[in-house]
Write a protein that holds these residues in place. Sequence first.
Motif, PDB file in Angstrom:
ATOM      1  N   LYS A  87     -59.016 -14.817 -14.454  1.00 57.16           N
ATOM      2  CA  LYS A  87     -58.613 -14.201 -13.193  1.00 57.16           C
ATOM      3  C   LYS A  87     -57.388 -13.308 -13.409  1.00 57.16           C
ATOM      4  CE  LYS A  87     -60.292 -18.042 -10.335  1.00 57.16           C
ATOM      5  NZ  LYS A  87     -61.427 -17.331  -9.745  1.00 57.16           N
ATOM      6  N   GLN A 126     -57.580 -11.150  -4.685  1.00 54.10           N
ATOM      7  CA  GLN A 126     -56.605 -12.105  -5.191  1.00 54.10           C
ATOM      8  C   GLN A 126     -56.969 -13.536  -4.786  1.00 54.10           C
ATOM      9  OE1 GLN A 126     -52.685 -11.473  -3.641  1.00 54.10           O
ATOM     10  NE2 GLN A 126     -53.372 -11.222  -1.552  1.00 54.10           N
ATOM     11  N   GLU A 127     -56.859 -14.402  -5.755  1.00 56.73           N
ATOM     12  CA  GLU A 127     -57.125 -15.812  -5.518  1.00 56.73           C
ATOM     13  C   GLU A 127     -55.844 -16.484  -5.033  1.00 56.73           C
ATOM     14  OE1 GLU A 127     -60.130 -17.006  -5.959  1.00 56.73           O
ATOM     15  OE2 GLU A 127     -60.984 -15.201  -6.866  1.00 56.73           O
ATOM     16  N   HIS A 128     -56.024 -17.621  -4.413  1.00 56.03           N
ATOM     17  CA  HIS A 128     -54.861 -18.418  -4.050  1.00 56.03           C
ATOM     18  C   HIS A 128     -54.448 -19.201  -5.296  1.00 56.03           C
ATOM     19  CE1 HIS A 128     -55.138 -17.319   0.141  1.00 56.03           C
ATOM     20  NE2 HIS A 128     -56.414 -17.638   0.143  1.00 56.03           N
ATOM     21  N   ILE A 129     -53.792 -18.476  -6.193  1.00 53.60           N
ATOM     22  CA  ILE A 129     -53.482 -19.040  -7.510  1.00 53.60           C
ATOM     23  C   ILE A 129     -52.626 -20.297  -7.390  1.00 53.60           C
ATOM     24  CG2 ILE A 129     -52.237 -18.617  -9.666  1.00 53.60           C
ATOM     25  CD1 ILE A 129     -54.946 -17.307  -9.564  1.00 53.60           C
ATOM     26  N   ASP A 130     -51.677 -20.298  -6.465  1.00 50.41           N
ATOM     27  CA  ASP A 130     -50.827 -21.481  -6.317  1.00 50.41           C
ATOM     28  C   ASP A 130     -51.663 -22.716  -5.995  1.00 50.41           C
ATOM     29  OD1 ASP A 130     -48.589 -20.005  -6.840  1.00 50.41           O
ATOM     30  OD2 ASP A 130     -48.031 -19.721  -4.745  1.00 50.41           O
ATOM     31  N   SER A 131     -52.636 -22.554  -5.100  1.00 44.49           N
ATOM     32  CA  SER A 131     -53.506 -23.678  -4.738  1.00 44.49           C
ATOM     33  C   SER A 131     -54.356 -24.112  -5.924  1.00 44.49           C
ATOM     34  CB  SER A 131     -54.423 -23.303  -3.573  1.00 44.49           C
ATOM     35  OG  SER A 131     -53.662 -22.986  -2.425  1.00 44.49           O
ATOM     36  N   ASP A 163     -52.180 -25.948  -8.382  1.00 44.50           N
ATOM     37  CA  ASP A 163     -51.919 -27.308  -7.877  1.00 44.50           C
ATOM     38  C   ASP A 163     -53.118 -28.214  -8.111  1.00 44.50           C
ATOM     39  OD1 ASP A 163     -49.390 -26.644  -7.042  1.00 44.50           O
ATOM     40  OD2 ASP A 163     -49.940 -26.323  -4.942  1.00 44.50           O
ATOM     41  N   GLU A 164     -54.317 -27.678  -7.891  1.00 52.52           N
ATOM     42  CA  GLU A 164     -55.535 -28.460  -8.106  1.00 52.52           C
ATOM     43  C   GLU A 164     -55.682 -28.846  -9.577  1.00 52.52           C
ATOM     44  OE1 GLU A 164     -60.363 -27.721  -8.153  1.00 52.52           O
ATOM     45  OE2 GLU A 164     -59.086 -26.400  -6.952  1.00 52.52           O
ATOM     46  N   TYR A 190     -49.690 -13.815 -13.115  1.00 53.73           N
ATOM     47  CA  TYR A 190     -50.528 -13.334 -12.014  1.00 53.73           C
ATOM     48  C   TYR A 190     -49.649 -12.811 -10.869  1.00 53.73           C
ATOM     49  CZ  TYR A 190     -54.681 -13.170  -9.059  1.00 53.73           C
ATOM     50  OH  TYR A 190     -55.724 -12.747  -8.273  1.00 53.73           O
ATOM     51  N   TYR A 191     -48.571 -13.533 -10.580  1.00 56.01           N
ATOM     52  CA  TYR A 191     -47.657 -13.119  -9.512  1.00 56.01           C
ATOM     53  C   TYR A 191     -47.074 -11.734  -9.804  1.00 56.01           C
ATOM     54  CZ  TYR A 191     -43.185 -12.654  -7.097  1.00 56.01           C
ATOM     55  OH  TYR A 191     -42.129 -12.168  -6.384  1.00 56.01           O
ATOM     56  N   LYS A 250     -49.701  -8.978  -9.331  1.00 60.74           N
ATOM     57  CA  LYS A 250     -49.890  -8.641  -7.912  1.00 60.74           C
ATOM     58  C   LYS A 250     -48.715  -7.807  -7.397  1.00 60.74           C
ATOM     59  CE  LYS A 250     -50.407 -12.717  -6.142  1.00 60.74           C
ATOM     60  NZ  LYS A 250     -50.593 -13.749  -5.097  1.00 60.74           N
TER      61      LYS A 250
END
Length: 205
Positions: free
Chosen positions: A122, A149-154, A157-158, A191-192, A195
């Motif tokens: 990603k 963009q994906e919710h990379i933080d989520s 965390d997963e 990734y941050y 973006k």
Amino acid sequence: MADLNKIKEKIAKMSEVALGMWRTTHQAFMEHDMDLLEKVLEDENRLNNSEKEIVSELVAFVRETQDLEKKNQAVLFTDIVGDLEMIGDYCKDILERVQIKIEERLLFSEEAVVEYGELYKKTEDALEEINRALVKDSFLAVGEVLKKQEHIDSLVDEYRKKHNERMITGSCSPMACNMYLNMLDFTAAVYYHTKKIAKNLLKIK
């Protein structure tokens, strides 16, 4: 006066180096290839030197030009250059963990490798879009980076939760778990910054 078009060409080359570092870092991780470490470190030095040179030229351009629009562009490019340099720093941070993994013969579970591969891809896709836009000097397409963009933080965390569970069940050692969690966090940081570059490019007219 400094030529903004030539400066932009240098920034495009800088983005190519950053993308290459990202790919080589992952290759070292997947192949356990210590010989690739030196190449990444050399590229990081190239990024650091490029940042100093380009920022100096952009600052000079801002001071000299009377064109307000180009002045604003140069300020945005200064921020972009800083983000590219930071991406190089995070590649080095990941590489240091890869080196420890190789030297200490730490093993990641198959699930962990697959999950990290997804996060890596990603990030690579986003970096490729940024690089392509800078090389073509056409920035509208980077809007796709933000749309997709994906919710990379989520996601991180997963993956962190899953990896901690694997450590508890004994399928991953505590030291290997720590290296892996560091890599997840550093990848999220890359990734941050990617973006952030996309957002700044969309401000350039």
